[in-house]
Design a protein around this motif. Structure first.
Motif, PDB file in Angstrom:
ATOM      1  N   ASN A 120       0.827  -1.198   0.000  1.00 14.45           N
ATOM      2  CA  ASN A 120       0.000   0.000   0.000  1.00 14.45           C
ATOM      3  C   ASN A 120       0.866   1.254   0.000  1.00 14.45           C
ATOM      4  OD1 ASN A 120      -1.584   2.117   2.146  1.00 14.45           O
ATOM      5  ND2 ASN A 120      -2.742   1.371   0.411  1.00 14.45           N
ATOM      6  N   VAL A 121       0.395   2.284  -0.726  1.00 11.09           N
ATOM      7  CA  VAL A 121       1.033   3.604  -0.703  1.00 11.09           C
ATOM      8  C   VAL A 121       0.180   4.503   0.180  1.00 11.09           C
ATOM      9  CG1 VAL A 121       1.836   5.562  -2.069  1.00 11.09           C
ATOM     10  CG2 VAL A 121       1.848   3.253  -3.060  1.00 11.09           C
ATOM     11  N   HIS A 122       0.741   4.975   1.288  1.00  9.29           N
ATOM     12  CA  HIS A 122      -0.014   5.820   2.222  1.00  9.29           C
ATOM     13  C   HIS A 122       0.664   7.180   2.329  1.00  9.29           C
ATOM     14  CE1 HIS A 122      -2.899   6.599   5.401  1.00  9.29           C
ATOM     15  NE2 HIS A 122      -1.927   7.155   6.092  1.00  9.29           N
ATOM     16  N   THR A 123      -0.135   8.248   2.242  1.00  3.44           N
ATOM     17  CA  THR A 123       0.421   9.597   2.188  1.00  3.44           C
ATOM     18  C   THR A 123       0.550  10.227   3.568  1.00  3.44           C
ATOM     19  OG1 THR A 123      -1.817  10.364   1.655  1.00  3.44           O
ATOM     20  CG2 THR A 123      -0.267  10.086  -0.176  1.00  3.44           C
ATOM     21  N   SER A 124       1.305   9.566   4.423  1.00  2.00           N
ATOM     22  CA  SER A 124       1.730  10.148   5.703  1.00  2.00           C
ATOM     23  C   SER A 124       2.937   9.372   6.188  1.00  2.00           C
ATOM     24  CB  SER A 124       0.608  10.099   6.753  1.00  2.00           C
ATOM     25  OG  SER A 124       0.538   8.816   7.364  1.00  2.00           O
ATOM     26  N   LEU A 125       3.545   9.874   7.248  1.00  2.00           N
ATOM     27  CA  LEU A 125       4.667   9.178   7.862  1.00  2.00           C
ATOM     28  C   LEU A 125       4.108   8.275   8.968  1.00  2.00           C
ATOM     29  CD1 LEU A 125       7.234  12.124   8.099  1.00  2.00           C
ATOM     30  CD2 LEU A 125       7.156  10.298   6.385  1.00  2.00           C
ATOM     31  N   LEU A 126       3.687   7.083   8.572  1.00  3.48           N
ATOM     32  CA  LEU A 126       3.129   6.146   9.537  1.00  3.48           C
ATOM     33  C   LEU A 126       4.147   5.855  10.644  1.00  3.48           C
ATOM     34  CD1 LEU A 126       1.384   3.642   7.078  1.00  3.48           C
ATOM     35  CD2 LEU A 126       0.275   5.311   8.561  1.00  3.48           C
ATOM     36  N   PRO A 127       3.623   5.677  11.878  1.00  2.00           N
ATOM     37  CA  PRO A 127       2.227   5.421  12.259  1.00  2.00           C
ATOM     38  C   PRO A 127       1.357   6.671  12.451  1.00  2.00           C
ATOM     39  CG  PRO A 127       3.634   5.224  14.176  1.00  2.00           C
ATOM     40  CD  PRO A 127       4.555   5.452  13.015  1.00  2.00           C
ATOM     41  N   TYR A 129      -1.095   9.641  11.409  1.00  2.00           N
ATOM     42  CA  TYR A 129      -2.119   9.918  10.407  1.00  2.00           C
ATOM     43  C   TYR A 129      -2.530   8.681   9.611  1.00  2.00           C
ATOM     44  CZ  TYR A 129      -1.264  14.757  11.621  1.00  2.00           C
ATOM     45  OH  TYR A 129      -1.144  15.937  12.308  1.00  2.00           O
ATOM     46  N   ARG A 130      -2.849   7.619  10.355  1.00  2.00           N
ATOM     47  CA  ARG A 130      -3.507   6.484   9.716  1.00  2.00           C
ATOM     48  C   ARG A 130      -4.941   6.893   9.365  1.00  2.00           C
ATOM     49  NH1 ARG A 130      -2.045   1.849  14.251  1.00  2.00           N
ATOM     50  NH2 ARG A 130       0.159   1.531  13.691  1.00  2.00           N
ATOM     51  N   GLY A 131      -5.444   6.381   8.253  1.00  2.00           N
ATOM     52  CA  GLY A 131      -6.835   6.654   7.950  1.00  2.00           C
ATOM     53  C   GLY A 131      -7.066   7.320   6.605  1.00  2.00           C
ATOM     54  N   THR A 214      -1.579   7.931  15.245  1.00  2.00           N
ATOM     55  CA  THR A 214      -2.662   8.912  15.284  1.00  2.00           C
ATOM     56  C   THR A 214      -3.604   8.612  14.125  1.00  2.00           C
ATOM     57  OG1 THR A 214      -1.453  10.520  13.914  1.00  2.00           O
ATOM     58  CG2 THR A 214      -1.205  10.684  16.309  1.00  2.00           C
ATOM     59  N   HIS A 215      -4.832   9.143  14.197  1.00  2.00           N
ATOM     60  CA  HIS A 215      -5.853   8.807  13.213  1.00  2.00           C
ATOM     61  C   HIS A 215      -6.246  10.027  12.393  1.00  2.00           C
ATOM     62  CE1 HIS A 215      -9.079   6.619  11.345  1.00  2.00           C
ATOM     63  NE2 HIS A 215      -9.999   7.437  11.820  1.00  2.00           N
ATOM     64  N   ALA A 216      -6.386   9.830  11.086  1.00  2.00           N
ATOM     65  CA  ALA A 216      -6.807  10.891  10.160  1.00  2.00           C
ATOM     66  C   ALA A 216      -8.191  10.552   9.627  1.00  2.00           C
ATOM     67  CB  ALA A 216      -5.807  11.030   9.014  1.00  2.00           C
ATOM     68  N   ALA A 217      -9.210  10.966  10.363  1.00  2.00           N
ATOM     69  CA  ALA A 217     -10.581  10.632   9.993  1.00  2.00           C
ATOM     70  C   ALA A 217     -10.994  11.312   8.699  1.00  2.00           C
ATOM     71  CB  ALA A 217     -11.534  11.037  11.117  1.00  2.00           C
ATOM     72  N   LYS A 218     -11.977  10.752   8.037  1.00  2.00           N
ATOM     73  CA  LYS A 218     -12.534  11.336   6.820  1.00  2.00           C
ATOM     74  C   LYS A 218     -13.014  12.757   7.098  1.00  2.00           C
ATOM     75  CE  LYS A 218     -16.317  10.637   3.506  1.00  2.00           C
ATOM     76  NZ  LYS A 218     -17.486   9.792   3.153  1.00  2.00           N
ATOM     77  N   ILE A 219     -12.787  13.644   6.138  1.00  2.00           N
ATOM     78  CA  ILE A 219     -13.213  15.036   6.275  1.00  2.00           C
ATOM     79  C   ILE A 219     -14.724  15.148   6.046  1.00  2.00           C
ATOM     80  CG2 ILE A 219     -13.063  17.354   5.266  1.00  2.00           C
ATOM     81  CD1 ILE A 219     -10.603  16.652   6.847  1.00  2.00           C
ATOM     82  N   GLU A 220     -15.403  15.780   6.991  1.00  2.00           N
ATOM     83  CA  GLU A 220     -16.826  16.079   6.835  1.00  2.00           C
ATOM     84  C   GLU A 220     -16.968  17.477   6.234  1.00  2.00           C
ATOM     85  OE1 GLU A 220     -19.057  13.850   7.362  1.00  2.00           O
ATOM     86  OE2 GLU A 220     -17.755  12.383   8.349  1.00  2.00           O
ATOM     87  N   LYS A 221     -17.984  17.686   5.426  1.00  2.00           N
ATOM     88  CA  LYS A 221     -18.170  18.985   4.771  1.00  2.00           C
ATOM     89  C   LYS A 221     -18.305  20.112   5.785  1.00  2.00           C
ATOM     90  CE  LYS A 221     -20.119  17.365   0.394  1.00  2.00           C
ATOM     91  NZ  LYS A 221     -21.273  17.403  -0.533  1.00  2.00           N
ATOM     92  N   SER A 222     -18.895  19.812   6.935  1.00  2.00           N
ATOM     93  CA  SER A 222     -19.086  20.843   7.954  1.00  2.00           C
ATOM     94  C   SER A 222     -17.762  21.382   8.488  1.00  2.00           C
ATOM     95  CB  SER A 222     -19.918  20.289   9.112  1.00  2.00           C
ATOM     96  OG  SER A 222     -19.277  19.172   9.704  1.00  2.00           O
ATOM     97  N   GLU A 223     -16.699  20.586   8.375  1.00  2.00           N
ATOM     98  CA  GLU A 223     -15.383  21.008   8.866  1.00  2.00           C
ATOM     99  C   GLU A 223     -14.777  22.103   7.997  1.00  2.00           C
ATOM    100  OE1 GLU A 223     -12.745  17.820  10.691  1.00  2.00           O
ATOM    101  OE2 GLU A 223     -14.010  16.615   9.350  1.00  2.00           O
ATOM    102  N   ALA A 224     -15.338  22.306   6.810  1.00  2.00           N
ATOM    103  CA  ALA A 224     -14.802  23.326   5.918  1.00  2.00           C
ATOM    104  C   ALA A 224     -15.285  24.725   6.275  1.00  2.00           C
ATOM    105  CB  ALA A 224     -15.174  23.006   4.469  1.00  2.00           C
ATOM    106  N   GLU A 225     -16.219  24.855   7.213  1.00  2.00           N
ATOM    107  CA  GLU A 225     -16.721  26.175   7.588  1.00  2.00           C
ATOM    108  C   GLU A 225     -15.707  26.895   8.476  1.00  2.00           C
ATOM    109  OE1 GLU A 225     -20.661  28.508   9.303  1.00  2.00           O
ATOM    110  OE2 GLU A 225     -20.637  26.307   9.223  1.00  2.00           O
ATOM    111  N   ILE A 226     -15.445  28.140   8.150  1.00  2.00           N
ATOM    112  CA  ILE A 226     -14.472  28.953   8.878  1.00  2.00           C
ATOM    113  C   ILE A 226     -15.118  29.544  10.124  1.00  2.00           C
ATOM    114  CG2 ILE A 226     -12.986  31.000   8.750  1.00  2.00           C
ATOM    115  CD1 ILE A 226     -12.966  30.515   5.669  1.00  2.00           C
TER     116      ILE A 226
END
Length: 345
Positions: A120-127, A129-131, A214-226
């Motif tokens: 697998n190719v994962h775009t973080s420095l594991l461990p 930001y898993r997720g 650490t865990h990198a949860a899926k981004i929710e649209k509500s998180e984009a509000e400033i």
């Protein structure tokens, strides 16, 4: 031995690989594999076509488009819960499974199929930001370094041993979209390196330290509000992390408008410290051709916005058109706003 014989021998020695991926980052990695000819890609797996756009027409993934361009067999199972889907993959007899942003959970029965290993190719420095969303999360958290990890897959998410890992700096103003492209390039190059080492028998495995995960949860649209009551630096990180998707937004009270207008924000820069009595979200006017808005500690300077349902506008055009009376070349400044013409998220 002639050149023709050497080429045929080299092809016979290449590993047979099945590639699994779906979005643009996976397509970029697949393209790197095809360009370097490091493995023989026998088939591609990608998620089923999804409806998108106003017409909700089914669109193929970026990986499927690339696979079809190169004449590669393309499989699109909904999942691997059926024995039929597992048997179909097993019949391809891959030496390795190569996975990058596939978006489907692979059961142990699938991970056991390749002769050598699933990679697998994962775009973080594991461990870390898993997720699902390591690129956005690393920016949102204000990190200055990230990277790519090539790992041997296990049934649990992103827990397998590290095969190769390389760090990359994050620019102060770099967006998730820009970092995505940088990591796609690095991921492709690092995967090619790993496969060359695997072919030579020199690829090593390093177990992850699960205590540092650490865990990198899926981004929710509500998180984009400033939230303008946050610090300017945190707001800067949020805007960068949500650009270009899902798009950082806020609501502004516009004089003469019956309801707040939704605005997509450009990436700007933190401005000057503010007096303690300036409420967060207040529009301060134009500063250096940017729209200044008060945050918890200082201003934030937006170079442009896109009102809902309209085209993008630079800050001066938006200010003059929505927030001030502007006549030709007349300057637009903070004095053009009355006290009750502020912006509140």
């Amino acid at each position: 031995m002639g050149q023709e014989e050497r080429t045929e021998h080299d092809v016979q020695q290449r590993l047979n690989a099945v590639f699994m991926g779906t979005p643009g980052i996976a397509a970029a990695i697949l393209q790197r594999l095809l360009d370097d000819d490091v493995v023989n890609i026998t088939a591609v797996y990608t998620q089923p076509d999804r409806p998108c756009g106003r017409g909700q027409k089914c669109q193929p993934s970026e990986v499927k488009k690339l696979a079809l361009e190169h004449g590669l067999p393309c499989y699109q199972p909904v999942n691997f819960k059926s024995q039929e889907a597992i048997d179909e993959l097993a019949a391809l007899a891959p030496d390795v499974l190569l996975v990058a942003a596939y978006g489907l959970i692979l059961p142990q029965a699938v991970l056991d199929i390749p002769r050598l290993m699933p990679i697998n190719v994962h775009t973080s420095l594991l461990p870390k930001y898993r997720g699902a969303a390591p690129i956005q999360r690393v920016i949102l958290d204000g990190e200055t370094v990230t990277g790519v990890t090539i790992m041997r897959m296990e049934a649990s998410m992103d827990t397998g041993p590290i095969l190769l890992q390389r760090a990359m700096g994050i620019g102060r103003d770099e967006t998730a979209g820009q970092l995505h492209d940088d990591l796609a390039d690095l991921g492709g190059r690092l995967l090619v390196d790993a496969l060359n080492r695997l072919s030579l028998g020199t690829l090593k495995e390093l177990p992850q330290d699960h205590g540092l995960a650490t865990h990198a949860a899926k981004i929710e649209k509500s998180e984009a509000e400033i939230d303008w009551s946050d610090t300017a630096q945190n707001i800067h990180n949020r805007i960068r992390a949500m650009s270009p998707k899902p798009g950082p937004f806020f609501f502004m009270n516009i004089p003469g408008q019956s309801k707040p207008v939704r605005l997509i924000a450009d990436v700007g820069v933190p401005g000057e410290p503010l007096a303690e009595d300036v409420p967060p979200g207040q529009v301060l006017g134009m500063v250096d051709n940017a729209l200044a808005i008060a945050c918890a500690d200082r201003s934030y300077l937006l170079p442009g916005v896109r009102p809902a349902g309209k085209k993008h506008q630079d800050a001066k055009a938006f200010f003059c058109g929505y927030l001030a009376k502007c006549d030709g070349q007349a300057a637009c400044g903070p004095e053009a706003l009355s006290d009750n013409e502020g912006s509140h998220a």
